[in-house]
Structures are given as C-alpha cells and as structure tokens.
Write an enzyme that holds these catalytic residues in place. Sequence first.
Site, PDB file in Angstrom:
ATOM      1  N   ASN A  30      12.637   2.990   2.888  1.00 13.10           N
ATOM      2  CA  ASN A  30      13.589   2.160   2.083  1.00 13.10           C
ATOM      3  C   ASN A  30      14.479   2.917   1.265  1.00 13.10           C
ATOM      4  O   ASN A  30      15.622   2.439   1.011  1.00 13.10           O
ATOM      5  CB  ASN A  30      12.739   1.174   1.030  1.00 13.10           C
ATOM      6  CG  ASN A  30      11.718   2.089   0.281  1.00 13.10           C
ATOM      7  OD1 ASN A  30      11.362   3.121   0.782  1.00 13.10           O
ATOM      8  ND2 ASN A  30      11.122   1.426  -0.714  1.00 13.10           N
ATOM      9  N   GLU A  55       2.146   8.378  -2.611  1.00 14.71           N
ATOM     10  CA  GLU A  55       2.876   7.441  -3.158  1.00 14.71           C
ATOM     11  C   GLU A  55       2.985   6.021  -2.814  1.00 14.71           C
ATOM     12  O   GLU A  55       3.593   6.070  -1.589  1.00 14.71           O
ATOM     13  CB  GLU A  55       4.426   8.244  -3.474  1.00 14.71           C
ATOM     14  CG  GLU A  55       4.580   9.371  -4.255  1.00 14.71           C
ATOM     15  CD  GLU A  55       4.364   9.534  -5.649  1.00 14.71           C
ATOM     16  OE1 GLU A  55       4.209   7.981  -6.405  1.00 14.71           O
ATOM     17  OE2 GLU A  55       3.909  10.419  -6.414  1.00 14.71           O
ATOM     18  N   CYS A  65       9.530   0.084  -4.089  1.00 13.56           N
ATOM     19  CA  CYS A  65       8.238   0.219  -4.397  1.00 13.56           C
ATOM     20  C   CYS A  65       7.691  -0.252  -6.015  1.00 13.56           C
ATOM     21  O   CYS A  65       7.076  -0.870  -6.377  1.00 13.56           O
ATOM     22  CB  CYS A  65       7.366   1.409  -4.148  1.00 13.56           C
ATOM     23  SG  CYS A  65       8.461   2.935  -5.141  1.00 13.56           S
TER      24      CYS A  65
HETATM   25  P1  NAD Z   1       4.466   2.559   6.114  1.00 14.00           P
HETATM   26  O1  NAD Z   1       3.179   2.776   5.666  1.00 14.00           O
HETATM   27  O2  NAD Z   1       4.476   1.614   7.049  1.00 14.00           O
HETATM   28  O3  NAD Z   1       5.085   3.719   6.824  1.00 14.00           O
HETATM   29  C1  NAD Z   1       5.608   4.992   6.019  1.00 14.00           C
HETATM   30  C2  NAD Z   1       5.265   6.147   6.946  1.00 14.00           C
HETATM   31  O4  NAD Z   1       4.067   6.201   7.579  1.00 14.00           O
HETATM   32  C3  NAD Z   1       6.067   6.002   8.387  1.00 14.00           C
HETATM   33  O5  NAD Z   1       6.821   7.376   8.518  1.00 14.00           O
HETATM   34  C4  NAD Z   1       5.164   5.556   9.204  1.00 14.00           C
HETATM   35  O6  NAD Z   1       5.784   6.283  10.730  1.00 14.00           O
HETATM   36  C5  NAD Z   1       4.035   6.506   9.130  1.00 14.00           C
HETATM   37  N1  NAD Z   1       2.684   6.140   9.435  1.00 14.00           N
HETATM   38  C6  NAD Z   1       2.489   4.904   9.734  1.00 14.00           C
HETATM   39  N2  NAD Z   1       1.032   4.819  10.330  1.00 14.00           N
HETATM   40  C7  NAD Z   1       0.713   6.077  10.195  1.00 14.00           C
HETATM   41  C8  NAD Z   1      -0.801   6.688  10.350  1.00 14.00           C
HETATM   42  N3  NAD Z   1      -1.837   6.092  10.759  1.00 14.00           N
HETATM   43  N4  NAD Z   1      -0.839   8.110  10.106  1.00 14.00           N
HETATM   44  C9  NAD Z   1       0.348   8.847   9.299  1.00 14.00           C
HETATM   45  N5  NAD Z   1       1.379   8.085   8.979  1.00 14.00           N
HETATM   46  C10 NAD Z   1       1.564   6.932   9.620  1.00 14.00           C
HETATM   47  O7  NAD Z   1       5.549   2.097   4.874  1.00 14.00           O
HETATM   48  P2  NAD Z   1       6.929   1.556   5.122  1.00 14.00           P
HETATM   49  O8  NAD Z   1       6.857   0.039   5.543  1.00 14.00           O
HETATM   50  O9  NAD Z   1       7.908   2.411   5.936  1.00 14.00           O
HETATM   51  O10 NAD Z   1       7.349   1.432   3.493  1.00 14.00           O
HETATM   52  C11 NAD Z   1       7.080   0.716   2.684  1.00 14.00           C
HETATM   53  C12 NAD Z   1       6.231   0.836   1.834  1.00 14.00           C
HETATM   54  O11 NAD Z   1       6.163   2.169   1.110  1.00 14.00           O
HETATM   55  C13 NAD Z   1       6.099  -0.136   0.755  1.00 14.00           C
HETATM   56  O12 NAD Z   1       4.386  -0.442   0.455  1.00 14.00           O
HETATM   57  C14 NAD Z   1       6.508   0.639  -0.559  1.00 14.00           C
HETATM   58  O13 NAD Z   1       6.023   0.066  -1.955  1.00 14.00           O
HETATM   59  C15 NAD Z   1       6.021   2.003  -0.232  1.00 14.00           C
HETATM   60  N6  NAD Z   1       6.936   2.898  -1.112  1.00 14.00           N
HETATM   61  C16 NAD Z   1       6.294   3.514  -2.259  1.00 14.00           C
HETATM   62  C17 NAD Z   1       7.164   4.533  -2.937  1.00 14.00           C
HETATM   63  C18 NAD Z   1       6.321   5.327  -4.051  1.00 14.00           C
HETATM   64  O14 NAD Z   1       6.987   6.205  -4.323  1.00 14.00           O
HETATM   65  N7  NAD Z   1       5.402   4.790  -4.510  1.00 14.00           N
HETATM   66  C19 NAD Z   1       8.307   4.590  -2.811  1.00 14.00           C
HETATM   67  C20 NAD Z   1       8.844   3.922  -1.448  1.00 14.00           C
HETATM   68  C21 NAD Z   1       8.293   3.043  -0.756  1.00 14.00           C
END
Ligand code: NAD
Length: 470
Positions: free
Chosen positions: A149, A244, A278
Amino acid sequence: MDMLINGEHVSDMDREDVINPYTGEVIDSVPIAHLNNVDKVIKAANDAKESLQEMSAFKISNKLFAVCEKLKENKDEFSQLLTEEVGKPISESYVELDRSIETLKLAAEEAKRIYGESVPLDAGLNGKGFFAFTQKLPLGVVAAITPFNYPLNLTIHKIAPAIAAKNTVIIKPPTDAPLTVMKFAELVNEEFPAGVINTITGYGSEVGDALVASDDVDKISFTGSVTTGLMIAQRAGMKKVTLELGGNDPLIVLDDADVDAAVKGVINGAYLNAGQVCMGVKRIIIQEGIYNEFKAKLVEETSKIKMGDPTRKDTQLGTLISQKAAKQVEEAVNNAVDDGAEILIGGKRDGAFFEATVVDNVTPDMDLVVRETFGPIAPLIKVKTIDEAIQIANDTEYGLQAGIFTENYRNALRCANEIEAGTVFVNKQSTFRTDNMPFGGFKNSGSGKEGIKYAVEEMTKTKLIGLNLR
Ligand code: NAD
C-alpha cells in the site's frame, strides 16, 4: 525488473507479471525466486557486513544523504511508477515520494547519533569501583518484508535505519507492487559496496518464509497483515522481530466536537489511498446528539470525491490494488447490508474501483467493522455516551492508532488515557503520521516501533563493557 544480489542483476528464472490495476496492462515482470536464490542472497548480505561495518558513521550518513538527493532528482519517475503499480492517485504518489525523501534524511541524520551511555554499576550491590559503558552494535543482516500500500516509504522505514546502524539488508518487496522498491534499491547500490542492499522477489510463503526461518538472518522487520505477522512471529525463532501489522482505527466524534473538522478527518482518513491504509479511519463512533448533522455533512462531502484515472492531477480516489481486493470490499459491504446496515452513498464496484461509501446503522458486531476492511468505507456507529464510545473503540483485536474529536479537554484526556492504541490523536484522525514519531500498535497491531530513531534502536544490540578499576 531484475533482482539485485551482491550488486548483480539476477533474472534467469520464471517471471511473474506486474499489472497496472487501472489499465489492466502488464507494466513489467519480476523473477519468481526459489530457495537456492534465498541462500545466495543471505550469503551476499553476510559477506558484505564487514565492508559496511568498517565504514565510518560520517561516511554512511553522507552516502544516505546522497541517496536522498538521487531520489529527489528522480521524483517524477518514481511517482509515476508508483501510481502505475499501485493505482493510487498521482498526487498521493508525490506525497509518498516527499515522505520517502524525508525518511531518508532522518536516517542520514540519525546515523551520526547512535550512542551508548555510561552506566553507574555502583548503584547496584557490589558494583563499586567499575567504569562501565554500553555500545550500540549492528545486528548483522536485516530482512525487510513489506506490503503493497505504501511500498516505497514503508520499505525505506526499514532499510534506511538498518543501514544507518551498519546492518546489511535483504528486501522482499510486495508481490503486487515490487517495482518502485526494486528501482530504489538500485540507487542505494550505487552508493554502497556490493551486497549491502539486495532484493529478492517471489512468493511470500516461500521466499519470505525462508528468510524468516534462516539462522543467518539476524532481524526480520515486517509490515503487513496480522495473519502473516503471526506466522512470522512463530517461525522467527530467537532472532529480533519488529511487526507493523493491520489496524481497525476508531474515530470518535463526541457531541461537543467541531463537526466540520471531524467530517474532514473522515474524508482524509477513510478514503485516502482508496482506504488501503493500516492507520485508516475504519470505525466512526458518533454520539447521538450530533449524529444526524455529522451524517448529512459527511454524505455531502463524500459526494464531492473525484474517482477515476489515477494519473490525473485532480483524481482523489484511484483503484484498489486489484479487482480481487475490490471484490472483497464489495462482499464486506453487501454482508453488512444483509445484516441491516444502509448505504447512504457509494457502494458500487467497477473492476478494481470501489466508490467512496458511507454506511449507516452499523453495529459493532458486523464483520465490516470487526475485521480490517481495506477499502474506501466510512461505517457509522451511533452511541449514547462517552463510556459506550470508549468501550466500542477498545472492543477489537487491533490497537494501531485512534482519533477523537471533542472541544472538551476532560473528554479528550479521558479518551486519550483509556483508548488502547499505540497513538491517540485529539482533533485529528488516526490517519496521520510524521516519519520521526514512534509508530507501532498495541495488541494484534504489532510489536516494536518504527520512526527512524526508534527503528534504529530496534536494529542494534547493546553490549556493556565494564572496567574494574580496583
Ligand atoms: P501481507 O501480509 O499479505 O504481505 C506483506 C508481505 O509479506 C508481502 O511482501 C508478502 O509477500 C509477504 N509474505 C506473505 N506471506 C509470508 C510468509 N509466510 N512469510 C514471510 N513473508 C510473507 O500484507 P499486504 O496485503 O501486502 O498489506 C496489507 C496489510 O498490511 C494490511 O493488514 C495493513 O493494515 C498492513 N499494513 C500495516 C502497516 C503498519 O505500519 N502497521 C502499514 C501498511 C500496511
């Protein structure tokens, strides 16, 4: 675009297309790495540790400033690529670039401020006669795993403090939007020795998981969903982890609030980046005395939101990251309507677009507000009292940020004290962050903090050295 491992481009394998969610066209493709590539990237980052740790803090700081200048020079190109791969309005991409430049600058400054402290051992039993001090040491190799995002700034929030603290880095960028991050890694690589920064693309469940499980990676800095975060927490073993994760942030509007300011807070908080934030406003909890006035004004302001071609300067609402993501939002809204909620404006999907939508008569038990709905939705929940507002705000597995609108300082302080979240803003929506502030949620929203100074702390280990002078 190719992966960057030990300063070299690596591409000889199957590839996956990167799709522009607005046009549906293929923009580029990236390699689908496998476990043998993970071994290579981990070795490259370990081999490069010495070259970085030998560098003075002065030099590292200057190099980070140089990367910052390069990003500034290429701001237009990066902003356009960001809009192409994420579908976010170009004006928002420019904001992300400005923040990325700022984040880098903060890290370049912080590289010169990594201090230990002297410790009075004589304050403890039998500690007399010592001269003792701590040092902040690099951890070694940091793996940065990041979401789609805000791909660029959220990745810089990890790699810039990691390098400032003399750690080498492996980036696993988001699968849907890897390009700006990979292009940025090239800029960093121009300034630092080979292997200090590396990228590896592929599936999170394979490549990401192997990084998390490896004994030769010293820290996982992850931003993403709670589901993935929980898996990482279980797989990481003894290595340091910063998580995060998602949010379900409340915005409380009390009877004594400045209603226009609160409405503006929702417009800026619930629809930003098509609601894929987020710390987006996800639950609007309104006291009954001003409910109708607030609702009418919010619908009026929502009707002015311009949705469309994200490359146009006047577009405020672009697409979601994919049609699949937009369908999930559609389903969540439809389910709420089936359970008695009412759409006041919006509610329709067109491909990867979803309209800015105000949903009335929402109850706290509806999935729309129990789960993190990642779309441009403003769900309204009516309450009688401040106690009820606080109880609903806290009745969630999440605790990232929160916003309260009130002109009464007692109510403001009470909410600020009682709401369980990493940040509480008064007269500002949760969807606000400066890149130096401590950022990170309570409960399932994560553990650890980012915000450069705080991230540097989490990218170091503390050693105590004690000299017995007697
Ligand atoms: P996601 O968890 O699907 O993916 C995030 C990353 O993790 C990607 O690079 C993905 O390829 C990787 N990943 C997936 N499975 C994995 C595994 N088993 N082991 C290691 N890595 C793995 O998240 P998304 O859909 O890309 O992002 C949206 C989410 O992120 C929302 O829940 C949002 O709230 C959160 N977010 C949090 C913050 C924060 O700072 N708190 C900021 C932005 C987004």
